[in-house]
Design an enzyme around this catalytic site. Structure first.
Site, PDB file in Angstrom:
ATOM      1  N   THR A  55      -1.350   7.476  -0.346  1.00  0.00           N
ATOM      2  CA  THR A  55      -2.815   7.393  -1.258  1.00  0.00           C
ATOM      3  C   THR A  55      -3.568   6.203  -0.709  1.00  0.00           C
ATOM      4  OG1 THR A  55      -1.773   5.916  -2.873  1.00  0.00           O
ATOM      5  CG2 THR A  55      -1.783   8.236  -3.376  1.00  0.00           C
ATOM      6  N   ARG A  68       0.942  -1.104   0.012  1.00  0.00           N
ATOM      7  CA  ARG A  68       0.036  -0.143  -0.087  1.00  0.00           C
ATOM      8  C   ARG A  68       0.830   1.119   0.075  1.00  0.00           C
ATOM      9  NH1 ARG A  68      -4.708   0.454   4.334  1.00  0.00           N
ATOM     10  NH2 ARG A  68      -2.962   0.907   5.514  1.00  0.00           N
ATOM     11  N   ASP A  74       0.100  -3.233  11.987  1.00  0.00           N
ATOM     12  CA  ASP A  74       0.596  -3.776  10.586  1.00  0.00           C
ATOM     13  C   ASP A  74       1.115  -5.161  10.619  1.00  0.00           C
ATOM     14  OD1 ASP A  74       2.441  -4.238   8.358  1.00  0.00           O
ATOM     15  OD2 ASP A  74       2.672  -2.408   8.155  1.00  0.00           O
ATOM     16  N   ASP A  80       4.590  -6.290   9.564  1.00  0.00           N
ATOM     17  CA  ASP A  80       5.542  -6.092  10.218  1.00  0.00           C
ATOM     18  C   ASP A  80       5.555  -6.996  11.449  1.00  0.00           C
ATOM     19  OD1 ASP A  80       6.782  -3.990   8.642  1.00  0.00           O
ATOM     20  OD2 ASP A  80       5.725  -2.448   9.897  1.00  0.00           O
TER      21      ASP A  80
HETATM   22  C1  PRP Z   1      -1.162  -4.985   4.287  1.00  0.00           C
HETATM   23  C2  PRP Z   1      -2.114  -6.201   4.278  1.00  0.00           C
HETATM   24  C3  PRP Z   1      -2.757  -6.194   3.032  1.00  0.00           C
HETATM   25  C4  PRP Z   1      -3.054  -4.629   2.915  1.00  0.00           C
HETATM   26  C5  PRP Z   1      -4.457  -4.371   3.349  1.00  0.00           C
HETATM   27  O1  PRP Z   1      -0.242  -5.065   3.244  1.00  0.00           O
HETATM   28  O2  PRP Z   1      -1.409  -7.380   4.268  1.00  0.00           O
HETATM   29  O3  PRP Z   1      -2.254  -6.513   2.038  1.00  0.00           O
HETATM   30  O4  PRP Z   1      -2.351  -3.921   3.835  1.00  0.00           O
HETATM   31  O5  PRP Z   1      -4.793  -2.995   3.060  1.00  0.00           O
HETATM   32  P1  PRP Z   1      -5.946  -2.572   2.107  1.00  0.00           P
HETATM   33  O6  PRP Z   1      -7.027  -3.331   2.008  1.00  0.00           O
HETATM   34  O7  PRP Z   1      -5.929  -1.189   2.457  1.00  0.00           O
HETATM   35  O8  PRP Z   1      -5.178  -2.707   0.695  1.00  0.00           O
HETATM   36  P2  PRP Z   1       0.914  -3.919   3.203  1.00  0.00           P
HETATM   37  O9  PRP Z   1       0.369  -2.856   2.190  1.00  0.00           O
HETATM   38  O10 PRP Z   1       1.267  -3.225   4.571  1.00  0.00           O
HETATM   39  O11 PRP Z   1       2.096  -4.605   2.734  1.00  0.00           O
HETATM   40  P3  PRP Z   1       3.160  -5.807   3.372  1.00  0.00           P
HETATM   41  O12 PRP Z   1       2.242  -7.225   3.808  1.00  0.00           O
HETATM   42  O13 PRP Z   1       4.326  -6.030   2.592  1.00  0.00           O
HETATM   43  O14 PRP Z   1       3.603  -5.105   4.592  1.00  0.00           O
HETATM   44  N1  URA Z   2      -2.445  -3.230   6.707  1.00  0.00           N
HETATM   45  C1  URA Z   2      -2.308  -3.774   7.979  1.00  0.00           C
HETATM   46  O1  URA Z   2      -1.280  -4.710   8.033  1.00  0.00           O
HETATM   47  N2  URA Z   2      -3.030  -3.542   9.061  1.00  0.00           N
HETATM   48  C2  URA Z   2      -3.970  -2.774   8.909  1.00  0.00           C
HETATM   49  O2  URA Z   2      -4.668  -2.467   9.928  1.00  0.00           O
HETATM   50  C3  URA Z   2      -4.345  -2.039   7.723  1.00  0.00           C
HETATM   51  C4  URA Z   2      -3.482  -2.570   6.714  1.00  0.00           C
END
Ligand code: PRP
Ligand code: URA
Length: 215
Positions: free
Chosen positions: A114, A110, A206, A209
């Site tokens: 945005t 994400r 997160d 993380d």
């Molecule tokens: C997180 C999560 C989803 C996304 C959800 O990933 O694992 O893929 O956010 O958010 P959304 O519904 O608003 O799109 P992130 O973008 O943090 O990436 P990562 O898994 O690589 O940490």
């Molecule tokens: N992605 C995450 O990992 N946690 C949230 O709460 C939203 C998006």
């Protein structure tokens, strides 16, 4: 089996006490990443075991050491598609139940400003459309990532797709209802809302993380 949401008929909620116990421990900010990862995989396996009741099977002859008999085999290949990164945190738990499943990957993150998904990787089995597909991501927040990934699967001809997540927001569920009205979502919880940073409240922070210890 999960319970169908009364407000969102495409959403099925796992109210099973063992799953809810593990979810509560996952939410705890004191939970370290090794425990977080192992609880998440345990929940994913439990969810899969219940969801897989719906998979089609076919009669199959088998020669036991004693005689030939008729058993039953899964009719179609199963494909898991975790969204990188956090979806990987649920995949081993499901593979523990069905080691023969294929695993495709869709890489998205994400954009912090945005909140829109930025694609960076995609590798799927060429015949992915020949069987059920489970789209896996613990978090359904704005729904941007899940919606994007579901469209990728649709463009690959997949018709039997469902999403497995851990925590969903009402906003994400509504986004999926609008963009992919036929797609079923299974989750352990629909939480209250998103905060101004697009994080699920109360949520668990997160997920990526916390799974990988990159906090
Ligand atoms: C997180 C999560 C989803 C996304 C959800 O990933 O694992 O893929 O956010 O958010 P959304 O519904 O608003 O799109 P992130 O973008 O943090 O990436 P990562 O898994 O690589 O940490
Ligand atoms: N992605 C995450 O990992 N946690 C949230 O709460 C939203 C998006």
């Amino acid at each position: 089996m999960p319970t169908q949401s009364t407000t969102h008929p495409n959403v099925w909620i796992f109210e099973h006490p063992v799953i809810q116990d593990k979810l509560t421990r996952i939410r705890d900010c004191e939970t370290d990443h090794a425990t977080f990862r192992s609880l998440l995989n345990e929940i994913a396996g439990l969810m899969f075991f219940q969801l897989s009741r719906q998979f089609k099977s076919v009669h199959s002859e088998v020669d036991t050491p004693i005689e030939t008999t008729v058993g039953s085999r899964l009719a179609d290949p199963i494909t898991l598609v975790p969204i990188l990164r956090a979806g990987v945190g649920m995949t081993d738990g499901i593979l523990g139940m069905i080691p023969e499943a294929r695993v495709g990957h869709i890489g998205l993150y994400r954009d912090e400003e945005t909140k829109k998904p930025i694609p960076y990787y995609c590798k799927l089995p060429s015949d992915i459309a020949n069987g059920p597909v489970l789209l896996i991501d613990p978090m359904l927040a704005t729904g941007g990532s899940a919606s994007y990934a579901a469209k990728v699967l649709q463009d690959h001809g997949c018709e039997d797709v469902q999403m497995v997540c851990l925590v969903a927001s009402p906003e994400g569920v509504r986004r999926m209802e609008k963009d992919h009205p036929k797609l079923k979502i299974s989750t352990a919880s629909i939480d209250r809302c998103l905060n101004e940073n697009g994080y699920i409240v109360p949520g668990l922070g997160d997920a990526g993380d916390r799974i990988f210890g990159t906090v």
